[in-house]
Enzyme design. Structure first.
Site, short mmCIF file in Angstrom:
data_model
loop_
_atom_site.label_atom_id
_atom_site.label_comp_id
_atom_site.label_asym_id
_atom_site.label_seq_id
_atom_site.Cartn_x
_atom_site.Cartn_y
_atom_site.Cartn_z
N HIS A 189 -3.95 -9.62 2.05
CA HIS A 189 -5.40 -9.78 2.15
C HIS A 189 -5.71 -10.97 3.06
CE1 HIS A 189 -6.12 -7.63 -1.96
NE2 HIS A 189 -5.85 -6.79 -0.97
N HIS A 240 -1.68 3.28 -5.65
CA HIS A 240 -2.32 2.03 -5.28
C HIS A 240 -2.38 1.06 -6.47
CE1 HIS A 240 -4.57 0.32 -1.85
NE2 HIS A 240 -5.16 -0.42 -2.76
N ARG A 275 0.84 -1.19 0.00
CA ARG A 275 0.00 0.00 0.00
C ARG A 275 0.89 1.25 0.00
NH1 ARG A 275 -2.48 -3.89 3.07
NH2 ARG A 275 -4.63 -4.39 2.47
N TYR A 317 -4.62 -17.77 7.61
CA TYR A 317 -3.23 -18.19 7.53
C TYR A 317 -2.34 -17.17 8.24
CZ TYR A 317 -4.10 -21.81 4.00
OH TYR A 317 -4.51 -22.93 3.34
N LYS A 335 -3.97 -1.42 7.58
CA LYS A 335 -5.42 -1.58 7.71
C LYS A 335 -5.80 -2.50 8.86
CE LYS A 335 -8.18 -1.69 4.22
NZ LYS A 335 -8.90 -2.03 2.98
N ARG A 345 -0.58 -2.49 -7.01
CA ARG A 345 -1.14 -3.72 -6.44
C ARG A 345 -2.03 -4.42 -7.47
NH1 ARG A 345 -0.83 -4.22 -1.07
NH2 ARG A 345 -2.97 -4.92 -0.65
#
Length: 401
Positions: free
Chosen positions: A357, A330, A242, A367, A267, A333
Site C-alpha cells: 500500500h 483476497h 494479491r 517510501y 495495481k 490480506r
C-alpha cells in the site's frame, strides 16, 4: 519497390496466391483465378493482423494508398484500425467517425496501454455487453443525459448496481476524451449524479479471528486435489499478496537463497519485495522439482505456458466447504493485516509496506520498496511461526485492548 498500375495490370495469376508488396505492410493479394485484393498487414499489441483495403480495380492504387496511410495514422496513435473498421460498419458510414463506439474504442486503445490486461478486458466487456448495443452507433454529440441514463438503467434493472455505476463512470471518461478532442461539447454524466441508487459497499470475506484460522490452515494442509493448487493454498496465507500476483508468480522473480520474491505490483506497476519465511521457502522448494523448469511457479492445469486459473484457489476452498461468505483469495490480506496489528502488535506502517500500500514518509514522499526491509523480514517470520503455532493448537492470544 512500390507498385505501379502497369505492374498490377500485367501481373499474371499463379497456381497459388501471390503477394505484390507496395511497402509499409501494404500489398496486393492476387488469387489463382485473377482476383486482386488490397491488404494491409500490421501488428497491434504483439498480434499480427490484416486489414482489407478494397479490391482492384474498383479501389485504385491511389485510393488504396490513401486508406493505407489513414490506417497507419490510427496505428501510430495507438488505435487498432481493424477495430475502428468494425465500429464504423456497425455505426454506418455517414456517422461512424464520431459515433460513441468509435470514440470509446479510440479512448480505450490510448488508455489501456497503462492498465493491467485483466482490468482492460473488464472495461471492454462492459462496453460491448452493456453500452455499445444501445448507444454505440449514435454520434457522440447526440448522447444526452436521458439517453445515457436509459442505457445504464438496463444494467441496474438486472440487479448489477455496481456495474451500472462503473459503466457510467467509463462513459464519462469517454465523453471527456471526446470533449478534449473536439468531438463533443460537454460530459453529460455530470447531470446524472444521484440518478442511480448508491452502490452498496461490499467487503471481501476474510477469516480474521485467530480461532478460525487454525482449522482453515489444517484444511489446506490436508487438501487432496492438485499438488500445484495445494502448494498455492499453503503459500497464500504466508505471503498475503494479491491473488493475481500469487497465481502469476514466476520462478525468475524468486531467489530462494536470499529468501526474497521481487515483482511489480499489479495495481501500480511499482517494484515490491516479499521476504520469504522459512516455511514459505520450504513450500517453494517442495514444488520446484515439478514446476521449476517452467516460467510459472503455479502453472495452469491445461498448459504450463499459462498461470493457474484465477478461480483455482476459490474452487479448491469451495470443495473443502469453505463458503464464499467465509473466505476469499483476497481475504488472506485482511487476515494478516488484522492479526499482525491487533494480536502480534506489529507496527502498522510495516504491515502497510508489506501489503504494497502507499505509505508516505513525514515529508510526504512515498517510501521505496526497500523501506524497513529488515523489520519486514522479521515480521514475515513472526507471522509464519504464529500460523504454525495456531495449526498445532497452541494457546490463542486475545486481541489487544
Amino acid at each position: 519497390m512500390p507498385l505501379s498500375d502497369i505492374t498490377i495490370r500485367t501481373a499474371k495469376p499463379q497456381s497459388k496466391p501471390i503477394k505484390l508488396s507496395d511497402g509499409g505492410g501494404m500489398f496486393l493479394l492476387m488469387t489463382p483465378v485473377g482476383g486482386k485484393w488490397w491488404r494491409y498487414s500490421y501488428r497491434y499489441k504483439g498480434k499480427q493482423k490484416t486489414l482489407s483495403l478494397g479490391t482492384y480495380p474498383d479501389t485504385s492504387l491511389k485510393v488504396a494508398r490513401e486508406k493505407h496511410a489513414e490506417a497507419r495514422r490510427l496505428l501510430a496513435q495507438g488505435v487498432d484500425p481493424g477495430e475502428t473498421r468494425k465500429a464504423e460498419k456497425a455505426a454506418g458510414a455517414d456517422k461512424a467517425a464520431n459515433s460513441f463506439e468509435v470514440i470509446a474504442r479510440e479512448w480505450f486503445a490510448k488508455s489501456s496501454a497503462n492498465w493491467v490486461a485483466s482490468h482492460g478486458d473488464k472495461i471492454l466487456r462492459r462496453f460491448e455487453r452493456d453500452i455499445f448495443p444501445w448507444i454505440g452507433a449514435k454520434p457522440i454529440a447526440d448522447i444526452t443525459a436521458p439517453v445515457l441514463l436509459a442505457a445504464v438503467r438496463r444494467i441496474e434493472s438486472r440487479g448489477a448496481l455496481d456495474t451500472a455505476h462503473r459503466a457510467l463512470q467509463n462513459c464519462g471518461q469517454v465523453l471527456r476524451y471526446a470533449v478534449a478532442t473536439g468531438r463533443a461539447a460537454r460530459d453529460v454524466t455530470v447531470d446524472l449524479r444521484g440518478a442511480l441508487p448508491p452502490a452498496k459497499e461490499t467487503h471481501l470475506a476474510a477469516v480474521t479471528e485467530p480461532a478460525q484460522v487454525a482449522p482453515l490452515l489444517r484444511a489446506f494442509d490436508s487438501y487432496t486435489g492438485s499438488f500445484v493448487t495445494k502448494c498455492a493454498l499453503r503459500l497464500a496465507p504466508l505471503v498475503f499478496v494479491r491473488p493475481g500476483e500469487l497465481r502469476k508468480a514466476e520462478w525468475a522473480s524468486i531467489d530462494l537463497e536470499a529468501a526474497e520474491w521481487r515483482y511489480l505490483v499489479t495495481k501500480t506497476q511499482t517494484p515490491h519485495i516479499v521476504p520469504l519465511s522459512r516455511q514459505a521457502v520450504a513450500i517453494l522448494r517442495e514444488i520446484q522439482p515439478l514446476t521449476g523448469h517452467g516460467r510459472y511457479v503455479f502453472p495452469g492445469a491445461r498448459s504450463s505456458e499459462r498461470p493457474m486459473s484465477d478461480n483455482a484457489i476459490l474452487a479448491a476452498m469451495r470443495r473443502m466447504n469453505i463458503g464464499k461468505d467465509e473466505m476469499t483469495g483476497h481475504g488472506f490480506r485482511a487476515m494478516a493485516r488484522t492479526i499482525l496489528d491487533e494480536v502480534l502488535g506489529v507496527r502498522p506502517d510495516y504491515i502497510e509496506h508489506q501489503l504494497a500500500h502507499a505509505v508516505l514518509d513525514p515529508n510526504g514522499r512515498a517510501y521505496n520498496r526497500t523501506a524497513h526491509l529488515d523489520e519486514r523480514r522479521k515480521m514475515m517470520q513472526l507471522w509464519a511461526d504464529y500460523l504454525d503455532k495456531l495449526k498445532m493448537g497452541a494457546q490463542i492470544l486475545p486481541f489487544r485492548a
